[in-house]
Write an enzyme that holds these catalytic residues in place. Structure first.
Site, PDB file in Angstrom:
ATOM      1  N   SER A  94      -6.067  -1.489 -23.094  1.00  0.00           N
ATOM      2  CA  SER A  94      -4.989  -2.199 -23.780  1.00  0.00           C
ATOM      3  C   SER A  94      -3.650  -1.531 -23.508  1.00  0.00           C
ATOM      4  CB  SER A  94      -5.273  -2.165 -25.286  1.00  0.00           C
ATOM      5  OG  SER A  94      -4.119  -2.481 -26.017  1.00  0.00           O
ATOM      6  N   TYR A 119      -7.846   2.500 -33.397  1.00  0.00           N
ATOM      7  CA  TYR A 119      -8.299   1.539 -32.380  1.00  0.00           C
ATOM      8  C   TYR A 119      -7.678   1.881 -31.022  1.00  0.00           C
ATOM      9  CZ  TYR A 119      -7.998  -2.548 -29.374  1.00  0.00           C
ATOM     10  OH  TYR A 119      -8.016  -3.372 -28.267  1.00  0.00           O
ATOM     11  N   LYS A 132      -9.252   3.418 -27.108  1.00  0.00           N
ATOM     12  CA  LYS A 132      -9.014   2.933 -25.733  1.00  0.00           C
ATOM     13  C   LYS A 132      -8.579   4.088 -24.838  1.00  0.00           C
ATOM     14  CE  LYS A 132     -10.047  -1.338 -26.341  1.00  0.00           C
ATOM     15  NZ  LYS A 132     -11.318  -1.822 -25.798  1.00  0.00           N
TER      16      LYS A 132
HETATM   17  P1  NAD Z   1     -13.985 -10.108 -29.325  1.00  0.00           P
HETATM   18  O1  NAD Z   1     -14.199  -9.450 -30.634  1.00  0.00           O
HETATM   19  O2  NAD Z   1     -13.865 -11.587 -29.292  1.00  0.00           O
HETATM   20  O3  NAD Z   1     -15.144  -9.667 -28.301  1.00  0.00           O
HETATM   21  C1  NAD Z   1     -15.758  -8.408 -28.354  1.00  0.00           C
HETATM   22  C2  NAD Z   1     -17.272  -8.611 -28.410  1.00  0.00           C
HETATM   23  O4  NAD Z   1     -17.918  -7.337 -28.467  1.00  0.00           O
HETATM   24  C3  NAD Z   1     -17.733  -9.405 -29.632  1.00  0.00           C
HETATM   25  O5  NAD Z   1     -18.485 -10.526 -29.200  1.00  0.00           O
HETATM   26  C4  NAD Z   1     -18.567  -8.414 -30.433  1.00  0.00           C
HETATM   27  O6  NAD Z   1     -19.640  -9.040 -31.107  1.00  0.00           O
HETATM   28  C5  NAD Z   1     -19.024  -7.455 -29.340  1.00  0.00           C
HETATM   29  N1  NAD Z   1     -19.354  -6.096 -29.799  1.00  0.00           N
HETATM   30  C6  NAD Z   1     -18.602  -5.277 -30.589  1.00  0.00           C
HETATM   31  N2  NAD Z   1     -19.249  -4.113 -30.789  1.00  0.00           N
HETATM   32  C7  NAD Z   1     -20.425  -4.186 -30.099  1.00  0.00           C
HETATM   33  C8  NAD Z   1     -21.529  -3.308 -29.920  1.00  0.00           C
HETATM   34  N3  NAD Z   1     -21.557  -2.105 -30.489  1.00  0.00           N
HETATM   35  N4  NAD Z   1     -22.568  -3.718 -29.167  1.00  0.00           N
HETATM   36  C9  NAD Z   1     -22.565  -4.937 -28.588  1.00  0.00           C
HETATM   37  N5  NAD Z   1     -21.559  -5.815 -28.725  1.00  0.00           N
HETATM   38  C10 NAD Z   1     -20.493  -5.445 -29.474  1.00  0.00           C
HETATM   39  O7  NAD Z   1     -12.697  -9.418 -28.665  1.00  0.00           O
HETATM   40  P2  NAD Z   1     -11.847  -9.836 -27.397  1.00  0.00           P
HETATM   41  O8  NAD Z   1     -10.505 -10.237 -27.865  1.00  0.00           O
HETATM   42  O9  NAD Z   1     -12.623 -10.736 -26.514  1.00  0.00           O
HETATM   43  O10 NAD Z   1     -11.680  -8.416 -26.714  1.00  0.00           O
HETATM   44  C11 NAD Z   1     -12.525  -7.955 -25.676  1.00  0.00           C
HETATM   45  C12 NAD Z   1     -12.133  -6.541 -25.301  1.00  0.00           C
HETATM   46  O11 NAD Z   1     -10.766  -6.524 -24.881  1.00  0.00           O
HETATM   47  C13 NAD Z   1     -12.225  -5.528 -26.449  1.00  0.00           C
HETATM   48  O12 NAD Z   1     -12.686  -4.305 -25.932  1.00  0.00           O
HETATM   49  C14 NAD Z   1     -10.806  -5.405 -26.925  1.00  0.00           C
HETATM   50  O13 NAD Z   1     -10.556  -4.176 -27.543  1.00  0.00           O
HETATM   51  C15 NAD Z   1     -10.038  -5.548 -25.621  1.00  0.00           C
HETATM   52  N6  NAD Z   1      -8.665  -5.997 -25.811  1.00  0.00           N
HETATM   53  C16 NAD Z   1      -8.414  -7.154 -26.507  1.00  0.00           C
HETATM   54  C17 NAD Z   1      -7.110  -7.562 -26.732  1.00  0.00           C
HETATM   55  C18 NAD Z   1      -6.809  -8.814 -27.538  1.00  0.00           C
HETATM   56  O14 NAD Z   1      -5.668  -8.991 -27.975  1.00  0.00           O
HETATM   57  N7  NAD Z   1      -7.747  -9.723 -27.743  1.00  0.00           N
HETATM   58  C19 NAD Z   1      -6.037  -6.808 -26.219  1.00  0.00           C
HETATM   59  C20 NAD Z   1      -6.327  -5.649 -25.485  1.00  0.00           C
HETATM   60  C21 NAD Z   1      -7.646  -5.255 -25.284  1.00  0.00           C
HETATM   61  C1  UD1 Z   2      -1.799  -5.594 -31.763  1.00  0.00           C
HETATM   62  C2  UD1 Z   2      -2.110  -4.131 -31.910  1.00  0.00           C
HETATM   63  C3  UD1 Z   2      -2.595  -3.591 -30.585  1.00  0.00           C
HETATM   64  C4  UD1 Z   2      -3.765  -4.391 -30.072  1.00  0.00           C
HETATM   65  C5  UD1 Z   2      -3.399  -5.870 -30.019  1.00  0.00           C
HETATM   66  C6  UD1 Z   2      -4.571  -6.735 -29.642  1.00  0.00           C
HETATM   67  C7  UD1 Z   2      -0.694  -3.309 -33.738  1.00  0.00           C
HETATM   68  C8  UD1 Z   2       0.461  -2.426 -34.074  1.00  0.00           C
HETATM   69  N1  UD1 Z   2      -0.969  -3.420 -32.418  1.00  0.00           N
HETATM   70  O1  UD1 Z   2      -0.760  -5.744 -30.803  1.00  0.00           O
HETATM   71  O2  UD1 Z   2      -2.973  -2.236 -30.742  1.00  0.00           O
HETATM   72  O3  UD1 Z   2      -4.135  -3.958 -28.777  1.00  0.00           O
HETATM   73  O4  UD1 Z   2      -2.919  -6.302 -31.304  1.00  0.00           O
HETATM   74  O5  UD1 Z   2      -5.523  -6.760 -30.640  1.00  0.00           O
HETATM   75  O6  UD1 Z   2      -1.336  -3.882 -34.595  1.00  0.00           O
HETATM   76  N2  UD1 Z   2       3.535 -10.666 -35.909  1.00  0.00           N
HETATM   77  C9  UD1 Z   2       4.224 -11.275 -36.936  1.00  0.00           C
HETATM   78  N3  UD1 Z   2       3.519 -11.708 -38.023  1.00  0.00           N
HETATM   79  C10 UD1 Z   2       2.165 -11.547 -38.142  1.00  0.00           C
HETATM   80  C11 UD1 Z   2       1.460 -10.921 -37.084  1.00  0.00           C
HETATM   81  C12 UD1 Z   2       2.180 -10.493 -35.976  1.00  0.00           C
HETATM   82  O7  UD1 Z   2       5.446 -11.437 -36.875  1.00  0.00           O
HETATM   83  O8  UD1 Z   2       1.587 -11.945 -39.160  1.00  0.00           O
HETATM   84  C13 UD1 Z   2       4.294 -10.190 -34.742  1.00  0.00           C
HETATM   85  C14 UD1 Z   2       4.168  -8.690 -34.534  1.00  0.00           C
HETATM   86  O9  UD1 Z   2       5.180  -8.017 -35.216  1.00  0.00           O
HETATM   87  C15 UD1 Z   2       4.316  -8.589 -33.003  1.00  0.00           C
HETATM   88  C16 UD1 Z   2       3.779  -9.923 -32.485  1.00  0.00           C
HETATM   89  O10 UD1 Z   2       3.750 -10.809 -33.603  1.00  0.00           O
HETATM   90  O11 UD1 Z   2       5.662  -8.495 -32.652  1.00  0.00           O
HETATM   91  C17 UD1 Z   2       2.376  -9.818 -31.904  1.00  0.00           C
HETATM   92  O12 UD1 Z   2       1.544  -9.200 -32.862  1.00  0.00           O
HETATM   93  P1  UD1 Z   2      -0.036  -9.043 -32.632  1.00  0.00           P
HETATM   94  O13 UD1 Z   2      -0.599 -10.342 -32.208  1.00  0.00           O
HETATM   95  O14 UD1 Z   2      -0.619  -8.379 -33.833  1.00  0.00           O
HETATM   96  O15 UD1 Z   2      -0.135  -8.087 -31.346  1.00  0.00           O
HETATM   97  P2  UD1 Z   2       0.502  -6.622 -31.113  1.00  0.00           P
HETATM   98  O16 UD1 Z   2       1.147  -6.078 -32.312  1.00  0.00           O
HETATM   99  O17 UD1 Z   2       1.294  -6.675 -29.868  1.00  0.00           O
END
Ligand code: NAD
Ligand code: UD1
Length: 336
Positions: A127, A152, A156
């Site tokens: 991330s 969290y 990463k």
């Molecule tokens: P998600 O929660 O939809 O998918 C993650 C999956 O992992 C889920 O289906 C959950 O059931 C499974 N899981 C969790 N712990 C587990 C375990 N111990 N054993 C087996 N399965 C397990 O999340 P996502 O948004 O698809 O994210 C996927 C990956 O990308 C994650 O590692 C997340 O941290 C990373 N990531 C997501 C975002 C975002 O904004 N969505 C941003 C940056 C990084």
């Molecule tokens: C957040 C996490 C980041 C994580 C990512 C994906 C924090 C500080 N960071 O990123 O570690 O990798 O999610 O899961 O939580 N916002 C509002 N109102 C809301 C929610 C969000 O205004 O109710 C704004 C936030 O201030 C930000 C933007 O929307 O500027 C995006 O927020 P969000 O979707 O939570 O993502 P990040 O904060 O970028």
């Protein structure tokens, strides 16, 4: 392109399910491992509808070493794409040990099983959070690990370091770390999308809940940042672009660790997101300006040039397209 047999952990989740569709459509054979903590097995049939093949599914927790090793031993995989993990920032502050056990411990188990059964290609979902509070654009060469706002984010960073150490010890290991910016949107069919369990904290899932009437309003956190309209800027990347980034990455694996940002290279403000939603849906979105959210940065966006140069990949879809696909997923109509 060489077709591979790939194990996708977290493959029933949001980003994983979209990536699995693209992998199958690119000719790869995919199997999924997930404990269904934050996803539903029903997505497998939707993947089958979109990609023509239902991937084999193992309901296994990464913390269960015995079950994990059995899957790895029997699978004959050439590569693993590792999405599985917990991702709720606030929850990680309340229960840090759960996050370290699940994300870091689970990954160590996975790497151990890969080493034991000779699977030596890994793509890991990292991330933008690992860059901490530096100034955007974030470049892969920047230092990581300082001023990360929550456990969290630190999981990463720690996992990235563990993967680097493993690659030093085992020179044949090929690891690609993908640092995602803010994934949004859904498959253009509207069949699959983001379905988080529980109360959402991220912007797009909240916009979705306000759109469907499940939440009354969006609280815009801060309008006093040094940005064009005062609200914070993020790099929102369409989940299908992200999915295609994985297909590009798996085709270009090399020994050692390689890191790529997956973002668009552009910051979009919270208020611009609200406007984009209103434009595409043709309906107003109720919102209220409140104070800044603790730990938030003003501006986050990627320098996405390395992935373009080396993988031949770049994000092409717009925020408007992401809004349209999200509306389709929700069963709501867009303006036209
Ligand atoms: P998600 O929660 O939809 O998918 C993650 C999956 O992992 C889920 O289906 C959950 O059931 C499974 N899981 C969790 N712990 C587990 C375990 N111990 N054993 C087996 N399965 C397990 O999340 P996502 O948004 O698809 O994210 C996927 C990956 O990308 C994650 O590692 C997340 O941290 C990373 N990531 C997501 C975002 C975002 O904004 N969505 C941003 C940056 C990084
Ligand atoms: C957040 C996490 C980041 C994580 C990512 C994906 C924090 C500080 N960071 O990123 O570690 O990798 O999610 O899961 O939580 N916002 C509002 N109102 C809301 C929610 C969000 O205004 O109710 C704004 C936030 O201030 C930000 C933007 O929307 O500027 C995006 O927020 P969000 O979707 O939570 O993502 P990040 O904060 O970028």
């Amino acid at each position: 392109m060489e077709a591979m047999k790939i194990l996708v952990t977290g493959g029933t989740g949001y980003i994983g399910s979209h990536t699995v569709v693209e992998l199958i459509q690119s000719g790869h054979e995919v199997e999924i491992l997930d404990n269904l903590y934050n996803s539903d097995a029903g997505v497998l049939l939707k993947i089958a509808e979109l990609a023509g093949v239902e991937p084999k599914f193992y309901e296994v927790d990464l913390r269960d070493k015995t079950a994990l090793k059995q899957v790895m031993r029997d699978g004959g995989y050439e590569a693993v794409i590792h999405f599985a993990g917990l991702k709720a920032v606030a929850e990680s502050v309340e229960n840090p040990l759960t996050y370290y056990e699940n994300n870091v411990g689970g990954t160590v188990n996975l790497l151990e099983a890969m080493e034991e059964f000779g699977v030596r290609k890994l793509i890991f979902s990292s991330s933008a959070t690992v860059y901490g509070d530096q100034e955007a654009p974030f470049v892969e060469t920047m230092e990581t690990g300082r001023a990360i706002a929550n456990p969290y984010g630190r999981t990463k960073y720690m996992i990235e370091e563990i993967i680097k150490d493993l690659c030093k010890a085992d020179e044949g290991f090929e690891a690609t770390i993908l640092r995602y910016f803010n994934p949004i949107g859904a498959h253009e069919s509207g069949l699959i999308g983001e379905e988080p369990k529980g109360i959402p904290n991220n912007l797009m899932p909240i916009i979705m809940k306000v759109a469907t009437g499940e939440m009354a309003e969006l609280l815009v956190c801060g309008d006093d940042y040094e940005t064009t309209d005062g609200s914070a800027e993020r790099d929102y990347i369409h989940v299908m672009d992200l999915a295609q980034g994985h297909v590009a990455a798996i085709a270009k694996m090399q020994p050692g660790v390689t890191v790529y940002n997956l973002g668009t290279g552009r910051g979009v403000s919270v208020l611009e997101m609200v406007k984009a939603f209103e434009k595409v849906s043709g309906s107003p979105l109720t919102y209220k300006i409140v104070g800044r959210r603790a730990g938030d940065l003003a501006v986050v966006y990627a320098d996405a040039s390395k992935a373009e140069r080396e993988l031949g990949w770049k994000a092409t879809r717009t925020v408007d397209e992401a809004m349209r696909d999200t509306l389709k997923f929700l069963g709501l109509s867009a303006r036209d």
